[in-house]
Design an enzyme around this catalytic site. Structure first.
Site, mmCIF file in Angstrom:
data_model
loop_
_atom_site.group_PDB
_atom_site.id
_atom_site.type_symbol
_atom_site.label_atom_id
_atom_site.label_comp_id
_atom_site.label_asym_id
_atom_site.label_seq_id
_atom_site.Cartn_x
_atom_site.Cartn_y
_atom_site.Cartn_z
ATOM 1 N N HIS A 1 0.820 -1.210 0.000
ATOM 2 C CA HIS A 1 0.000 0.000 0.000
ATOM 3 C C HIS A 1 0.858 1.265 0.000
ATOM 4 O O HIS A 1 0.696 2.145 -0.832
ATOM 5 C CB HIS A 1 -0.923 0.004 1.219
ATOM 6 C CG HIS A 1 -1.843 1.179 1.229
ATOM 7 N ND1 HIS A 1 -3.098 1.124 0.690
ATOM 8 C CD2 HIS A 1 -1.674 2.450 1.662
ATOM 9 C CE1 HIS A 1 -3.664 2.319 0.804
ATOM 10 N NE2 HIS A 1 -2.817 3.141 1.399
ATOM 11 N N HIS B 1 3.097 6.237 -1.906
ATOM 12 C CA HIS B 1 3.718 7.409 -1.282
ATOM 13 C C HIS B 1 5.233 7.361 -1.381
ATOM 14 O O HIS B 1 5.914 7.936 -0.559
ATOM 15 C CB HIS B 1 3.316 7.493 0.196
ATOM 16 C CG HIS B 1 1.843 7.634 0.397
ATOM 17 N ND1 HIS B 1 1.168 8.799 0.116
ATOM 18 C CD2 HIS B 1 0.907 6.752 0.815
ATOM 19 C CE1 HIS B 1 -0.125 8.625 0.358
ATOM 20 N NE2 HIS B 1 -0.310 7.399 0.787
ATOM 21 N N LYS C 1 -4.787 11.040 -8.602
ATOM 22 C CA LYS C 1 -4.626 11.246 -7.168
ATOM 23 C C LYS C 1 -4.522 12.758 -6.983
ATOM 24 O O LYS C 1 -3.514 13.368 -7.368
ATOM 25 C CB LYS C 1 -3.354 10.542 -6.659
ATOM 26 C CG LYS C 1 -3.168 10.697 -5.152
ATOM 27 C CD LYS C 1 -2.743 9.387 -4.501
ATOM 28 C CE LYS C 1 -2.809 9.508 -2.984
ATOM 29 N NZ LYS C 1 -2.677 8.252 -2.289
#
Length: 285
Positions: free
Chosen positions: A158, A174, A220
């Protein structure tokens, strides 16, 4: 906003100073910030593109591949099925790769510092092999993103690799190395930087950025990310915050270098659900 956590700020600045594997802006890589991103909603398929070119103008890949933690980290990025709801299959080779990465990370001064800090708090196992097992469980143990579903996710996937939900939403992603590699393959389209209200534009030397991008056809609207830091730095940071708290969502305000950040870590049972920095401001402004 929560008061600044001085103890964690001190620890994270020590880690920052110790992060010998961090890539330096202008020396090991250059970024091209271009325009300010427009307004967007999660899952939009088209938004204004304020950046015709890539975010990463260039990067010294030789240096990247010569550093053990980066090399072992990169080998993990192709181990995952992006879509949530699709069960992950972990092969024996992938387990070996996960262990090689953790071994490399545990050899670094950054991770040793995190381990010492957690030991003082009685939150880590003193023996490195036991601590490694703890890290494996937190980051690599598979779980279902939704209750009762197939084990389709893990903290590492993730946070560092990114996932998509029902073709509508980008989750996670990220990490700047994954961003760079996806951009190089034209999988990611950088749309521009996201500036805070009344703040000046970011600088090409900034090592924390808020950006907008599309990936696999999804937008995003805003994602904050460290730039140039080593995998062990992010890994250590998020692990410390995760272990310090039992809350489902932990937010700690810290100052690392000149960056004021809110570090957000969400748990999924005994595992990391997500973790990322939110850029609050830079004091140089």
């Amino acid at each position: 906003r929560k008061a600044l956590n001085h103890e964690l700020s001190k620890l994270f600045n020590e880690m920052w100073d110790m992060d010998v594997n961090r890539l330096m802006p202008g020396k090991d890589y250059t970024i091209d910030l271009q325009g300010k991103a427009g307004a967007a909603q999660q899952g939009d398929s088209t938004v204004q593109d304020s950046a015709a070119r890539h975010l990463f103008h260039n990067l010294n890949e030789e240096r990247l591949k010569s550093i053990k933690t980066f090399a072992t980290f990169i080998s993990l990025l192709d181990n995952y099925e992006t879509s949530t709801g699709t069960a992950e299959v972990v092969t024996p080779e992938e387990i070996v790769e996960n262990n090689c990465f953790l071994d490399a990370v545990l050899e670094t001064e950054v991770m040793k510092l995190a381990h010492e800090y957690l030991l003082k708090k009685n939150l880590a196992k003193p023996n490195l092999a036991d601590f490694k097992y703890q890290l494996y469980d937190i980051w690599f143990q598979l779980y279902a993103r939704k209750e009762g579903d197939r084990p389709d996710s893990c903290g590492f996937e993730h946070v560092f690799v990114g996932e998509t939900r029902r073709g509508k939403q980008i989750l996670g992603l990220h990490n700047w190395v994954q961003f760079y590699l996806q951009e190089k393959r034209n999988q990611i389209d950088y749309k521009g930087y996201v500036a805070q209200k009344n703040k000046t534009r970011p600088d090409k030397d900034d090592q924390v950025l808020s950006i907008q991008f599309s990936w696999k056809g999804l937008v995003k609207p805003i994602g904050s990310t460290f730039i140039g830091v080593s995998p062990e730095f992010e890994f250590a940071l998020y692990t410390v915050i995760f272990l310090l708290s039992d809350e489902r969502v932990t937010r700690e305000t810290v100052k690392i270098e000149e960056y004021e950040l809110q570090m957000v870590v969400c748990r999924h049972g005994h595992h990391i659900g997500t973790a990322y920095p939110v850029l609050l401001s830079t004091s140089s402004e």
